[in-house]
Design a protein around this motif. Structure first.
Motif, mmCIF file in Angstrom:
data_model
loop_
_atom_site.group_PDB
_atom_site.id
_atom_site.type_symbol
_atom_site.label_atom_id
_atom_site.label_comp_id
_atom_site.label_asym_id
_atom_site.label_seq_id
_atom_site.Cartn_x
_atom_site.Cartn_y
_atom_site.Cartn_z
ATOM 1 N N ALA A 65 1.003 -1.126 0.103
ATOM 2 C CA ALA A 65 0.135 0.032 0.243
ATOM 3 C C ALA A 65 0.702 0.821 0.102
ATOM 4 O O ALA A 65 0.615 2.362 -0.385
ATOM 5 C CB ALA A 65 -0.935 -0.160 1.609
ATOM 6 N N GLY A 66 2.030 0.965 0.315
ATOM 7 C CA GLY A 66 2.660 2.919 0.751
ATOM 8 C C GLY A 66 4.234 2.566 -0.691
ATOM 9 O O GLY A 66 3.983 3.597 -0.462
ATOM 10 N N VAL A 67 4.495 1.351 -1.118
ATOM 11 C CA VAL A 67 5.151 1.662 -2.254
ATOM 12 C C VAL A 67 4.682 1.405 -3.787
ATOM 13 O O VAL A 67 4.623 2.175 -4.841
ATOM 14 C CB VAL A 67 6.294 1.080 -1.545
ATOM 15 N N GLN A 68 4.180 0.073 -3.918
ATOM 16 C CA GLN A 68 3.759 -0.623 -5.593
ATOM 17 C C GLN A 68 2.575 0.120 -6.191
ATOM 18 O O GLN A 68 2.437 0.795 -7.306
ATOM 19 C CB GLN A 68 3.749 -1.693 -5.047
ATOM 20 N N PRO A 69 1.607 1.107 -5.143
ATOM 21 C CA PRO A 69 0.567 1.804 -5.792
ATOM 22 C C PRO A 69 0.875 2.793 -6.661
ATOM 23 O O PRO A 69 1.028 3.444 -7.347
ATOM 24 C CB PRO A 69 -0.280 2.216 -4.810
ATOM 25 N N LEU A 70 2.309 3.852 -5.639
ATOM 26 C CA LEU A 70 3.337 4.692 -6.284
ATOM 27 C C LEU A 70 3.505 4.587 -7.291
ATOM 28 O O LEU A 70 4.574 6.050 -7.963
ATOM 29 C CB LEU A 70 3.687 5.640 -4.569
ATOM 30 N N GLN A 71 4.188 3.373 -7.546
ATOM 31 C CA GLN A 71 5.155 3.226 -8.779
ATOM 32 C C GLN A 71 4.242 1.822 -9.828
ATOM 33 O O GLN A 71 4.775 1.709 -10.918
ATOM 34 C CB GLN A 71 6.945 2.810 -8.652
ATOM 35 N N ASN A 72 3.234 2.204 -9.974
ATOM 36 C CA ASN A 72 2.870 1.531 -10.728
ATOM 37 C C ASN A 72 2.456 2.278 -11.977
ATOM 38 O O ASN A 72 2.438 4.041 -12.493
ATOM 39 C CB ASN A 72 0.580 1.640 -10.217
ATOM 40 N N LEU A 73 2.086 1.717 -12.796
ATOM 41 C CA LEU A 73 2.599 2.120 -14.125
ATOM 42 C C LEU A 73 1.657 2.742 -14.561
ATOM 43 O O LEU A 73 2.077 3.835 -15.504
ATOM 44 C CB LEU A 73 1.909 0.723 -15.679
ATOM 45 N N SER A 74 0.074 2.944 -14.507
ATOM 46 C CA SER A 74 -1.095 4.299 -14.496
ATOM 47 C C SER A 74 -0.739 5.380 -14.490
ATOM 48 O O SER A 74 -0.519 6.838 -14.945
ATOM 49 C CB SER A 74 -2.121 3.702 -14.270
ATOM 50 N N LEU A 75 -0.114 5.623 -12.968
ATOM 51 C CA LEU A 75 0.225 6.513 -12.332
ATOM 52 C C LEU A 75 1.623 7.025 -12.507
ATOM 53 O O LEU A 75 1.650 8.560 -13.031
ATOM 54 C CB LEU A 75 0.565 6.630 -10.682
ATOM 55 N N LEU A 76 3.152 6.027 -13.471
ATOM 56 C CA LEU A 76 3.299 6.887 -13.892
ATOM 57 C C LEU A 76 3.334 7.205 -15.752
ATOM 58 O O LEU A 76 4.191 8.693 -15.717
ATOM 59 C CB LEU A 76 5.110 5.745 -14.014
ATOM 60 N N GLN A 77 2.424 6.817 -15.994
ATOM 61 C CA GLN A 77 1.866 7.315 -17.634
ATOM 62 C C GLN A 77 1.636 8.736 -17.183
ATOM 63 O O GLN A 77 1.435 10.127 -18.038
ATOM 64 C CB GLN A 77 0.871 6.688 -17.990
ATOM 65 N N HIS A 78 0.896 9.322 -15.606
ATOM 66 C CA HIS A 78 -0.293 10.303 -16.064
ATOM 67 C C HIS A 78 0.690 11.799 -15.263
ATOM 68 O O HIS A 78 0.397 12.940 -15.631
ATOM 69 C CB HIS A 78 -0.864 10.167 -14.629
ATOM 70 N N ILE A 79 2.099 10.981 -14.283
ATOM 71 C CA ILE A 79 2.567 12.097 -14.201
ATOM 72 C C ILE A 79 4.135 12.071 -15.701
ATOM 73 O O ILE A 79 4.536 14.037 -15.549
ATOM 74 C CB ILE A 79 3.525 10.935 -12.767
ATOM 75 N N LYS A 80 4.389 11.573 -16.328
ATOM 76 C CA LYS A 80 4.962 11.679 -17.208
ATOM 77 C C LYS A 80 4.421 12.405 -18.472
ATOM 78 O O LYS A 80 4.357 12.947 -19.188
ATOM 79 C CB LYS A 80 5.353 10.543 -18.428
ATOM 80 N N ALA A 81 3.153 12.846 -18.777
ATOM 81 C CA ALA A 81 1.348 13.489 -19.696
ATOM 82 C C ALA A 81 1.858 14.547 -18.995
ATOM 83 O O ALA A 81 1.647 15.590 -19.500
ATOM 84 C CB ALA A 81 0.509 12.467 -19.329
ATOM 85 N N LEU A 82 2.354 15.033 -17.597
ATOM 86 C CA LEU A 82 2.397 16.104 -16.795
ATOM 87 C C LEU A 82 3.733 17.197 -17.401
ATOM 88 O O LEU A 82 3.572 18.048 -16.225
ATOM 89 C CB LEU A 82 1.559 16.125 -15.419
ATOM 90 N N GLY A 83 3.823 16.008 -17.806
ATOM 91 C CA GLY A 83 5.763 16.641 -17.367
ATOM 92 C C GLY A 83 6.079 16.152 -16.171
ATOM 93 O O GLY A 83 7.423 17.330 -16.514
ATOM 94 N N GLY A 84 6.236 15.839 -15.810
ATOM 95 C CA GLY A 84 7.056 15.846 -14.266
ATOM 96 C C GLY A 84 7.664 14.302 -14.431
ATOM 97 O O GLY A 84 8.124 14.261 -16.301
ATOM 98 N N ASP A 85 8.404 14.075 -13.883
ATOM 99 C CA ASP A 85 9.504 12.727 -13.271
ATOM 100 C C ASP A 85 8.923 12.010 -12.717
ATOM 101 O O ASP A 85 9.632 10.970 -11.569
ATOM 102 C CB ASP A 85 10.987 13.563 -13.040
ATOM 103 N N PRO A 86 8.909 10.680 -13.676
ATOM 104 C CA PRO A 86 8.467 9.448 -12.831
ATOM 105 C C PRO A 86 9.400 8.617 -12.780
ATOM 106 O O PRO A 86 8.860 8.223 -11.126
ATOM 107 C CB PRO A 86 7.511 8.806 -14.559
ATOM 108 N N GLU A 87 10.508 8.179 -12.903
ATOM 109 C CA GLU A 87 11.811 7.531 -12.737
ATOM 110 C C GLU A 87 12.010 8.700 -11.099
ATOM 111 O O GLU A 87 12.582 7.451 -10.629
ATOM 112 C CB GLU A 87 12.744 7.738 -13.532
#
Lengths: 214, 214
Positions: free
Chosen positions: A107-129
């Motif tokens: 609950a504390g790590v995996q949901p926050l580095q899940n593919l769909s969130l990383l795609q959302h952060i990338k689409a906003l111009g953020g730094d998913p890595e």
């Protein structure tokens, strides 16, 4: 049984380890769901949505057709239906501690580095890595602080749900370039797990839907 | 015991409900940790970091000083240490289903509408409210599909960890403006819970650190 999953999904990987520790891997058909297929991933198909309205893997299908999602619920089910060897320590305090470490990851790590969130952060111009490294680093530091100092596993003498969650998360940490030297207890538990066939056979590159090595 | 938490934290709220159902609320001192204090929140203080390296609430401190984090691990500990009434159904399949619904919320929804992620999405110029509505809506739809059609609770005749996770999540859904009419089984379970003192006493506005009503 059938396990709907994806070779690289860390939550699917957890269930594969649990099946292996229980000696059930040969009783369970692996059915790949391609999270990287064209059109946004096979997990969003109508067929998979009927199995899991969250459009995620893993899903366990029992022989009578009952469906169960969420890796920790599936592991709890396997543990209740096939008690030996236990995936949770028997005594209340180690049991709670194993659950604590498992949930830090689940609950504390995996949901926050899940593919769909990383795609959302990338689409906003953020730094998913960068975001992922921060999230994983904080979670693993918490696990290190919570782990038994002597081991060999995270909580006691036998692998538990805590180690089952740890191993795929360590793999993901390396994919994101994290330096794991600061986590000696986690490295020790990971090495103890790596000596066990159930953990080896569950590795992503050994799955039928993994790409051929190049 | 001491419960370090925050009146509006949904994970803290879950533990308050568990303490109430077990009849332990009077044995547990509530220690507020102000997530909205200046400087990024009291959870990031050195004192709280020593309690929880994840810098989150809730944290349960036992009378001998042992510390436990992660709401579902705390509920599992309370259930093991004080078995009656049980927070998990006894039979394996309802037990797994209650765990499944709890994890849909605990791992599938709550981490994705957590304050720090929403702040990150906002800082990137995104729409944290829209993101939250999407995440919560998908999770509640999955819970609705998984709930017992007859009730009164999500899984069977007694409140379980599934209902404990549901009630704060429904509250959050309303805060984000979601229409919950599509979720009749969830509304039914929520209403069944609202009739129980343990659920009423755990509500955020009844906590010592809640602001006075205006």
């Amino acid at each position: 049984m059938k396990l709907y999953g994806y070779w690289r999904s860390s939550a699917t990987w957890r269930v594969r380890i649990g099946l292996g520790l229980k000696g059930l891997a040969a009783n369970c058909e692996i059915v790949p769901v391609d999270l990287r297929s064209a059109g946004g991933g096979e997990q969003r198909s109508e067929a998979h949505g009927a199995r899991n309205p969250m459009a995620q893997v893993p899903v366990l299908e029992l022989d009578d057709g009952r469906l169960l999602t969420q890796s920790l619920a599936i592991l709890a089910w396997l543990d209740a239906a096939h008690p030996s060897p236990p995936l949770w320590p028997a005594d209340p305090w180690p049991r709670a501690r194993a659950m604590e470490i498992a949930e830090i990851i689940n609950a504390g790590v995996q949901p926050l580095q899940n593919l769909s969130l990383l795609q959302h952060i990338k689409a906003l111009g953020g730094d998913p890595e960068g975001w992922s490294r921060e999230v994983i680093g904080r979670g693993l530091a918490a696990c290190e602080a919570k782990a038994d100092p002597t081991g060999p596993f995270l909580v006691g003498e036998e692998p538990s749900v805590a180690d089952i969650c740890l191993v795929p998360q360590m793999h993901n940490a390396r994919l994101f370039g994290l330096d794991l030297a600061a986590f000696p207890a986690l490295l020790r538990a990971e090495a103890a797990c790596a000596a066990l066939p159930a953990f080896l056979d569950a590795r992503p590159e050994r799955q039928p839907d993994a790409p051929a090595p190049h």
